[in-house]
Design a protein around this motif. Sequence first.
Motif, PDB file in Angstrom:
ATOM      1  N   ARG B  74       0.803  -1.216   0.000  1.00 59.05           N
ATOM      2  CA  ARG B  74       0.000   0.000   0.000  1.00 59.05           C
ATOM      3  C   ARG B  74       0.838   1.269   0.000  1.00 59.05           C
ATOM      4  N   PHE B  75       2.077   1.165   0.411  1.00 58.48           N
ATOM      5  CA  PHE B  75       2.921   2.363   0.475  1.00 58.48           C
ATOM      6  C   PHE B  75       3.728   2.564  -0.806  1.00 58.48           C
ATOM      7  N   ARG B  76       3.374   1.779  -1.852  1.00 59.81           N
ATOM      8  CA  ARG B  76       4.203   1.778  -3.054  1.00 59.81           C
ATOM      9  C   ARG B  76       4.325   3.142  -3.731  1.00 59.81           C
ATOM     10  N   THR B  77       3.246   3.933  -3.783  1.00 58.47           N
ATOM     11  CA  THR B  77       3.355   5.250  -4.441  1.00 58.47           C
ATOM     12  C   THR B  77       4.367   6.117  -3.716  1.00 58.47           C
ATOM     13  N   LEU B  78       4.428   5.916  -2.417  1.00 51.80           N
ATOM     14  CA  LEU B  78       5.361   6.694  -1.617  1.00 51.80           C
ATOM     15  C   LEU B  78       6.793   6.238  -1.875  1.00 51.80           C
ATOM     16  N   THR B  79       7.011   4.932  -1.804  1.00 50.95           N
ATOM     17  CA  THR B  79       8.380   4.428  -1.936  1.00 50.95           C
ATOM     18  C   THR B  79       8.952   4.733  -3.316  1.00 50.95           C
TER      19      THR B  79
END
Lengths: 327, 210
Positions: B74-79
């Motif tokens: 779920r944090f992929r856009t951030l990473t």
Amino acid sequence: MREWVTFFDSEGRVTDSEALRKRVFYGGVEHLIRKEVWAFLLGYYAYDSTYAEREYLRSVKKSEYETIKNQWESISPQQAKKFTKFRERKGLIDKDVVRTDRSLSFYDGDDNPNVCLLHDILLTYSFYNFDLGYCQGMSDLLSPILYVTGDESESFWCFVSLMERLGPNFNRDQNGMHTQLFAISKLVELLDSPLHNYFKQHDCLNYFFCFRWVLIQFKREFEYEKTMRLWEVLWTHYLSEHLHLYVCVAILKRQRNKIISERMDFDTLLRFINELSGHIDLDAVLRDAEALCICAGENGAACIPPGTPPSLPIDNGSLYPQEDDVL
Amino acid sequence: MGSSSGQSNSYDLSFKILLIGDSGVGKSSLLVSFISASTNDLAPTIGVDFKIKLLTVGGKKLKLTIWDTAGQERFRTLTSSYYRGAQGIILVYDVTRRETFTNLSDVWAKEVELHLTNKDCVKMLVGNKVDRESERAVSREEGMALAKELGSLFLECSAKTRENVEQCFEELALKIMEVPSLLEEGSNAVKRNILKPKEGHPAPPGGGCC
């Protein structure tokens, strides 16, 4: 304690909820009564409920909790073999609870029963809200709640109430997070244009450096006691539902000269903000945030689109339209 | 090869290293094991954490800024915003959990290709938790095969026992130094850093009198 009872009428209703919220906002809460105050602030208890109604609520909710918990407790090893999502979720939760706040005596040591409670509540929540499931960060949000209530079912329902508001932070599409980060950028533009211009020139307008602050309500930025103090202030929704966004602006404003004079780029800024953890003066920042919120007034409110967490979502369709995490 | 953690200015090259992989494979543990030798109960990473390590490799003093990223999908856009300007990427899986290995080729390797800014960036595949040999679900040969396919270096290690932990970072650093474009980025990063205090900011922190 003596002051606390004056907020109730003879049957236990909170007669002036605004006065109560104001009192919490400015004065904080003694730890002994936190359990009850938090239940009101989070919306688990209605302000106009009586002592008797709350006692009834607790018993009904306790059995409701047991029913939901039994949904996963009754999964046999054979069934689990054919239930990948359950195994994955349980695996994530297993891994996270054993590394959540273990330095606190409440959670330390081998076979600590409170760590098991964190696990059970989170897994039960992931069945209660199967569409949202479990996401990293949730264990941070639950930990102080369990510490304060000390009761499994009560913690669960307080957590449910909190997630009504913060659930979108954990959405797969991250829209809840993006709306809030966008609102921060609008607020900085309004309240500190030199800093806004600096971020714009340096390609930092995604405000990803505030991600951890927003996702788990500054849980990793302050020591435990201060985090609890901050949370109850935020949960009063006294000046604004979105005071946390003003808190972000207040912290950034205090660091503005350093950020600009040291010409921080995105990478440096991200690291700098991360390393502020443990070095933020909560009282000063809260005073600033309050002043900024009052000062921004309606212009500030206009920076924050309707439905921005922790406001309740505007439409009542499918709240968490998402596939489960596979990782 | 030695390592130290002294003043921040005494190095020749500065590299950005990214740690990626599924949640719970031991990225943070690997890093902390490299930095300090203890790996107990690290809180799940939210967003990203940073560690700096100064070490001497091939006669050069290096400053590694290691980015320890959150693993959950779920944090992929951030990473994805973290890849910019990285000279090295360590892809970590857990040898006892097969899905963390398949996700590296199905998901993470694609992320890397999508977001890397310098295509010369050195990749290293790392299979962690080899101390749990009896639970092994991914063979060493499979790891080597994937590394070959990805064009990356390969090591198996244990953050717990520290087996091969230093080698992960040192071999990666050595390889980075063999690539001219990365070497240039690494030395530019140092120059930028040294120039900074001259731009009107007195007394760099820790700077002594001569």
